[in-house]
Design an enzyme around this catalytic site. Structure first.
Site, PDB file in Angstrom:
ATOM      1  N   GLU A  80       0.857  -1.179   0.000  1.00  0.00           N
ATOM      2  CA  GLU A  80       0.000   0.000   0.000  1.00  0.00           C
ATOM      3  C   GLU A  80       0.897   1.233   0.000  1.00  0.00           C
ATOM      4  O   GLU A  80       1.767   1.371   0.855  1.00  0.00           O
ATOM      5  CB  GLU A  80      -0.905   0.008   1.237  1.00  0.00           C
ATOM      6  CG  GLU A  80      -1.750   1.264   1.387  1.00  0.00           C
ATOM      7  CD  GLU A  80      -2.627   1.543   0.176  1.00  0.00           C
ATOM      8  OE1 GLU A  80      -2.339   2.544  -0.510  1.00  0.00           O
ATOM      9  OE2 GLU A  80      -3.565   0.775  -0.091  1.00  0.00           O
ATOM     10  N   ASP A 130       5.131   1.068  -3.442  1.00  0.00           N
ATOM     11  CA  ASP A 130       4.412   0.962  -4.710  1.00  0.00           C
ATOM     12  C   ASP A 130       4.575  -0.438  -5.284  1.00  0.00           C
ATOM     13  O   ASP A 130       5.695  -0.881  -5.556  1.00  0.00           O
ATOM     14  CB  ASP A 130       4.965   2.009  -5.685  1.00  0.00           C
ATOM     15  CG  ASP A 130       4.119   2.158  -6.937  1.00  0.00           C
ATOM     16  OD1 ASP A 130       3.348   1.226  -7.251  1.00  0.00           O
ATOM     17  OD2 ASP A 130       4.224   3.195  -7.599  1.00  0.00           O
ATOM     18  N   CYS A 190     -13.957  -1.036  -7.019  1.00  0.00           N
ATOM     19  CA  CYS A 190     -15.222  -0.548  -6.471  1.00  0.00           C
ATOM     20  C   CYS A 190     -15.954   0.275  -7.531  1.00  0.00           C
ATOM     21  O   CYS A 190     -16.731   1.165  -7.212  1.00  0.00           O
ATOM     22  CB  CYS A 190     -14.978   0.317  -5.228  1.00  0.00           C
ATOM     23  SG  CYS A 190     -14.193  -0.558  -3.875  1.00  0.00           S
ATOM     24  N   ASP A 195      -6.155  -4.865  -5.980  1.00  0.00           N
ATOM     25  CA  ASP A 195      -7.255  -3.930  -5.740  1.00  0.00           C
ATOM     26  C   ASP A 195      -6.741  -2.520  -6.034  1.00  0.00           C
ATOM     27  O   ASP A 195      -6.376  -1.776  -5.125  1.00  0.00           O
ATOM     28  CB  ASP A 195      -7.717  -4.048  -4.286  1.00  0.00           C
ATOM     29  CG  ASP A 195      -8.917  -3.169  -3.985  1.00  0.00           C
ATOM     30  OD1 ASP A 195      -9.682  -2.900  -4.931  1.00  0.00           O
ATOM     31  OD2 ASP A 195      -9.083  -2.754  -2.826  1.00  0.00           O
TER      32      ASP A 195
END
Length: 226
Positions: free
Chosen positions: A46, A84, A176, A104
């Site tokens: 992340e 990253d 999403c 994701d």
């Protein structure tokens, strides 16, 4: 922007909650008995500082390293990485045994119906939908299209990077977003490019092409697909 990628060590073989699952076909692939593998490692990436702290806290709850009586801690370890994923080298020996990736990436978030950010964006778009003369303002839709295309380009890059890990044979791609450009289009392009490259190099003859597999645990979900 931020994105999360989890590189999962060999023994994690089944997944739940995925949107699109991409498998590499390999007739020479040997079946592994998970009972013979004592522990699996998840490398979670992340790059956002704020989200990374959330990731650490949630992983501590899911896989508490200090609880020796925890079944999860005994079989799975999580290594959060503040960095990253795109800069993570597929040839790094550390990830040599990684067999599955949950990707994701950053997205428009258009599928999050209770997102305050989306409410604000919709309100701003509604207020700016007309110009001073009462006519339609096309700048909003054009800006939105450019943003979605930019996100789609990044998502494709991230998915192709995930496919470049030599021993990975399973990838879960999740967003999403409700937009085709960020979902089906990304997966379709990645599959086409990866398999085309395999055919060009002759690797496809060894059964290393990729295919799209419908997640068994989501068979009851309505599917749109293109």
């Amino acid at each position: 922007t931020s994105h999360l990628a989890a590189l999962i060590h060999a023994s994690i073989r089944q997944h739940c909650g995925q949107d699109e699952k991409v498998n590499r076909i390999s007739p020479k692939k040997k079946k592994k008995n998970s009972k013979n593998i004592s522990k699996s490692t998840i490398f979670a990436f992340e790059r956002s500082s704020t989200r990374f702290k959330i990731l650490q806290n949630r992983m501590d709850l899911l896989c508490p390293t200090g609880d020796k009586n925890s079944t999860t801690a005994a079989t799975v370890s999580v290594e959060p990485t503040h960095g990253d994923f795109l800069k993570c080298s597929p040839t790094d020996p550390k990830y040599a045994n990684v067999r599955a990736i949950l990707l994701d990436p950053s997205c428009s978030g258009s599928g999050i119906v209770n997102s305050p950010d989306r409410w604000m964006e919709d309100a701003n778009n509604s207020e700016s939908a007309t110009d001073d003369d009462g006519g339609k303002n096309n700048n909003i839709s054009e800006e939105k299209k450019k943003r979605i295309q930019s996100l789609s380009n990044f998502q494709l890059l991230a998915l192709k990077h995930a496919m470049s890990f030599k021993n990975v044979d399973r990838i879960v791609y999740s967003t999403c977003s409700v937009h085709d450009e960020e979902n089906e289009v990304v997966v379709r392009k990645a599959l086409a490019e990866a398999n085309n490259n395999s055919e060009t190099s002759g690797v496809a003859q060894e059964g290393n092409e990729w295919e799209l597999v419908a997640p068994a645990c989501l068979k009851h979900w309505p599917r749109r697909g293109n």
